[in-house]
Design a protein around this motif. Structure first.
Motif, mmCIF file in Angstrom:
data_model
loop_
_atom_site.group_PDB
_atom_site.id
_atom_site.type_symbol
_atom_site.label_atom_id
_atom_site.label_comp_id
_atom_site.label_asym_id
_atom_site.label_seq_id
_atom_site.Cartn_x
_atom_site.Cartn_y
_atom_site.Cartn_z
ATOM 1 N N VAL A 195 0.819 -1.110 0.124
ATOM 2 C CA VAL A 195 -0.118 -0.077 0.069
ATOM 3 C C VAL A 195 0.751 1.231 0.006
ATOM 4 O O VAL A 195 2.004 1.284 0.809
ATOM 5 N N VAL A 196 0.593 2.391 -0.901
ATOM 6 C CA VAL A 196 1.263 3.421 -1.038
ATOM 7 C C VAL A 196 0.314 4.738 -0.978
ATOM 8 O O VAL A 196 -0.450 4.659 -1.329
ATOM 9 N N VAL A 197 0.777 5.679 0.037
ATOM 10 C CA VAL A 197 0.061 6.620 0.412
ATOM 11 C C VAL A 197 0.868 7.961 -0.196
ATOM 12 O O VAL A 197 2.008 8.262 0.410
ATOM 13 N N ASP A 198 0.308 8.971 -0.876
ATOM 14 C CA ASP A 198 1.240 9.945 -1.424
ATOM 15 C C ASP A 198 0.062 10.990 -1.319
ATOM 16 O O ASP A 198 -0.937 11.278 -2.222
ATOM 17 N N GLU A 199 0.214 11.977 -0.378
ATOM 18 C CA GLU A 199 -0.791 12.742 0.125
ATOM 19 C C GLU A 199 -2.089 12.273 0.160
ATOM 20 O O GLU A 199 -2.272 11.565 0.784
ATOM 21 N N ARG A 200 -3.196 12.696 -0.513
ATOM 22 C CA ARG A 200 -4.533 12.234 -0.527
ATOM 23 C C ARG A 200 -4.823 11.112 -1.518
ATOM 24 O O ARG A 200 -5.891 10.872 -1.646
ATOM 25 N N LEU A 201 -3.650 10.644 -2.124
ATOM 26 C CA LEU A 201 -3.908 9.453 -3.025
ATOM 27 C C LEU A 201 -3.292 7.912 -2.472
ATOM 28 O O LEU A 201 -1.984 8.267 -1.828
ATOM 29 N N VAL A 202 -4.225 7.075 -2.326
ATOM 30 C CA VAL A 202 -3.972 5.922 -1.549
ATOM 31 C C VAL A 202 -3.888 4.837 -2.760
ATOM 32 O O VAL A 202 -5.244 4.565 -3.174
ATOM 33 N N THR A 203 -2.921 3.830 -2.848
ATOM 34 C CA THR A 203 -2.972 2.942 -3.800
ATOM 35 C C THR A 203 -2.434 1.569 -3.395
ATOM 36 O O THR A 203 -1.786 1.751 -2.704
ATOM 37 N N GLY A 204 -3.018 0.561 -3.920
ATOM 38 C CA GLY A 204 -2.562 -0.874 -3.621
ATOM 39 C C GLY A 204 -2.276 -1.712 -4.598
ATOM 40 O O GLY A 204 -2.802 -1.520 -5.743
ATOM 41 N N GLN A 205 -1.605 -2.736 -4.459
ATOM 42 C CA GLN A 205 -0.808 -3.572 -5.504
ATOM 43 C C GLN A 205 -1.874 -4.683 -5.992
ATOM 44 O O GLN A 205 -1.864 -4.850 -7.323
ATOM 45 N N ASN A 206 -2.669 -5.041 -5.078
ATOM 46 C CA ASN A 206 -3.242 -6.403 -5.419
ATOM 47 C C ASN A 206 -4.357 -6.783 -4.757
ATOM 48 O O ASN A 206 -4.602 -6.011 -3.697
ATOM 49 N N PRO A 207 -5.119 -7.931 -4.837
ATOM 50 C CA PRO A 207 -6.207 -8.265 -3.819
ATOM 51 C C PRO A 207 -5.859 -8.105 -2.233
ATOM 52 O O PRO A 207 -6.764 -7.819 -1.429
ATOM 53 N N ALA A 208 -4.644 -8.613 -1.967
ATOM 54 C CA ALA A 208 -4.257 -8.623 -0.724
ATOM 55 C C ALA A 208 -4.036 -7.070 -0.156
ATOM 56 O O ALA A 208 -3.847 -7.055 1.178
ATOM 57 N N SER A 209 -3.910 -6.276 -0.953
ATOM 58 C CA SER A 209 -3.761 -4.882 -0.487
ATOM 59 C C SER A 209 -4.950 -4.031 -0.367
ATOM 60 O O SER A 209 -4.847 -2.901 0.199
ATOM 61 N N ALA A 210 -6.055 -4.779 -0.378
ATOM 62 C CA ALA A 210 -7.407 -4.033 -0.516
ATOM 63 C C ALA A 210 -7.829 -3.385 0.797
ATOM 64 O O ALA A 210 -8.123 -1.958 1.043
ATOM 65 N N ALA A 211 -7.824 -4.358 1.916
ATOM 66 C CA ALA A 211 -8.013 -3.561 3.104
ATOM 67 C C ALA A 211 -6.941 -2.787 3.664
ATOM 68 O O ALA A 211 -7.458 -1.452 4.325
ATOM 69 N N GLY A 212 -5.912 -2.900 3.483
ATOM 70 C CA GLY A 212 -4.840 -1.844 3.797
ATOM 71 C C GLY A 212 -5.153 -0.520 3.206
ATOM 72 O O GLY A 212 -4.810 0.584 3.620
ATOM 73 N N VAL A 213 -5.493 -0.387 1.887
ATOM 74 C CA VAL A 213 -5.651 0.782 1.055
ATOM 75 C C VAL A 213 -7.192 1.403 1.864
ATOM 76 O O VAL A 213 -6.875 2.733 2.171
ATOM 77 N N ALA A 214 -8.053 0.700 2.183
ATOM 78 C CA ALA A 214 -9.058 1.167 2.856
ATOM 79 C C ALA A 214 -8.654 1.862 4.275
ATOM 80 O O ALA A 214 -9.318 2.782 4.687
ATOM 81 N N LYS A 215 -7.936 1.234 5.046
ATOM 82 C CA LYS A 215 -7.230 1.599 6.213
ATOM 83 C C LYS A 215 -6.554 3.076 6.238
ATOM 84 O O LYS A 215 -6.805 3.856 7.133
ATOM 85 N N GLU A 216 -5.876 2.998 4.983
ATOM 86 C CA GLU A 216 -4.977 4.471 5.051
ATOM 87 C C GLU A 216 -6.010 5.516 4.639
ATOM 88 O O GLU A 216 -5.913 6.520 5.159
ATOM 89 N N MET A 217 -6.962 5.157 3.952
ATOM 90 C CA MET A 217 -8.265 6.136 3.436
ATOM 91 C C MET A 217 -8.591 6.556 4.635
ATOM 92 O O MET A 217 -9.096 7.837 4.852
ATOM 93 N N GLU A 218 -9.159 5.626 5.490
ATOM 94 C CA GLU A 218 -9.834 5.940 6.858
ATOM 95 C C GLU A 218 -8.956 7.110 7.708
ATOM 96 O O GLU A 218 -9.437 7.884 8.272
ATOM 97 N N LYS A 219 -7.569 6.623 7.786
ATOM 98 C CA LYS A 219 -6.654 7.451 8.630
ATOM 99 C C LYS A 219 -6.864 8.874 8.169
ATOM 100 O O LYS A 219 -7.108 9.824 8.872
ATOM 101 N N LEU A 220 -6.762 9.160 6.809
ATOM 102 C CA LEU A 220 -6.890 10.581 6.092
ATOM 103 C C LEU A 220 -8.460 11.218 6.496
ATOM 104 O O LEU A 220 -8.356 12.131 6.639
ATOM 105 N N LEU A 221 -9.289 10.127 6.142
ATOM 106 C CA LEU A 221 -10.684 10.747 6.445
ATOM 107 C C LEU A 221 -10.678 11.068 8.037
ATOM 108 O O LEU A 221 -11.541 12.058 8.231
ATOM 109 N N ALA A 222 -10.228 10.384 8.777
ATOM 110 C CA ALA A 222 -10.114 10.887 10.245
ATOM 111 C C ALA A 222 -9.525 12.160 10.585
ATOM 112 O O ALA A 222 -9.967 12.707 11.407
ATOM 113 N N GLU A 223 -8.350 12.386 10.005
ATOM 114 C CA GLU A 223 -7.621 13.771 10.031
ATOM 115 C C GLU A 223 -8.530 14.826 9.598
ATOM 116 O O GLU A 223 -8.626 15.879 10.267
#
Length: 259
Positions: A195-223
């Motif tokens: 999972v890669v976070v660059d400012e407000r863009l969060v991307t993941g490599q494959n299906p195994a990365s899906a939950a991780g992308v959402a968790k990082e998005m959630e952190k940004l939304l929480a901020e």
């Protein structure tokens, strides 16, 4: 609570191979659970609207099963909104669900490009996983520069395409196309989580990365939520101070009138 739009492919077949495809259920279900558990509202849209095609559901994955059986989700997926009619001002975040079908309809969808750019330009969060970053291809911000230009991103790798046996049928290698538009593609080993976070863009490599992308998005939304609450508190305190000052002024005026 924030509003998150999950965007799905409308392509049901991989090129002319006859092989069925659609959105990847795991890549939709696991982020859906993260967003839902955080109390956010999740909505669905697809490139053409209506009921989007989906890949196989893993019946041994309880999260996928819950996703497909949830009544609200089923209703939302039964007749999704067409991407061209979505009002970007209604959403705080976008999440682009992967699946091989996205390689054919995400990159050339002007509606999706406009939606991604509008949400990001307005300060929203944009997430994408696996082949979902195909929806970042060709997106330009208000300054005319590609969204991915100068950013670090993750997406399904060339090696993973070869391993999946799709390297000869896909219209292009996604990682290569993102780099052609100025991105730095950051990869883990094949099918490992990344999972890669660059400012407000969060991307993941494959299906195994899906939950991780959402968790990082959630952190940004929480901020964002934290900042909004702080601003509301500051405004409330300023209003109280203004009212107190008015009371003191009236009191002082009354005392002066008595003398």
């Amino acid at each position: 609570m924030k509003k998150i739009l999950m965007v799905l492919t409308s392509v049901s077949e991989i090129a002319d191979t006859g092989e069925k495809t659609g959105y990847n259920v795991a890549e939709a279900a696991h982020p859906w659970k993260v967003f839902k558990d955080s109390g956010h509202f999740v909505d669905f849209a697809s490139i053409k609207g209506g009921q989007p095609p989906r890949d196989t559901v893993d019946s041994e994955d309880p999260i996928q099963v819950a996703f497909t059986e949830d009544e609200t989700t089923r209703a939302g997926l039964y007749n999704t909104a067409r991407i061209d009619v979505i009002d970007p001002e209604q959403y705080d975040a976008l999440y682009l669900v992967g699946g091989h079908g996205t390689m054919w309809d995400f990159p050339d969808s002007e509606g999706l490009q406009n939606l991604v750019a509008s949400v990001y330009n307005a300060g929203g969060v944009v997430g994408a996983v696996c082949h979902g970053p195909a929806g970042l291809v060709n997106v330009k911000l208000e300054n005319g520069i590609h969204l991915v230009n100068g950013r670090k991103v993750a997406a399904f790798t060339n090696d993973e395409e070869v391993a999946a046996g799709k390297d000869k049928v896909i219209p292009f290698f996604l990682a290569d196309r993102l780099e052609e538009q100025g991105a730095t593609h950051v990869a883990a080993d094949a099918f490992e989580e990344k999972v890669v976070v660059d400012e407000r863009l969060v991307t993941g490599q494959n299906p195994a990365s899906a939950a991780g992308v959402a968790k990082e998005m959630e952190k940004l939304l929480a901020e964002v939520i934290h900042q909004e609450k702080a601003e509301e508190q500051h405004e409330a305190e300023a209003l109280r101070a203004e009212k107190d000052a008015e009371k003191e002024a009236k009191k002082a005026a009354a005392e002066a009138a008595e003398h």
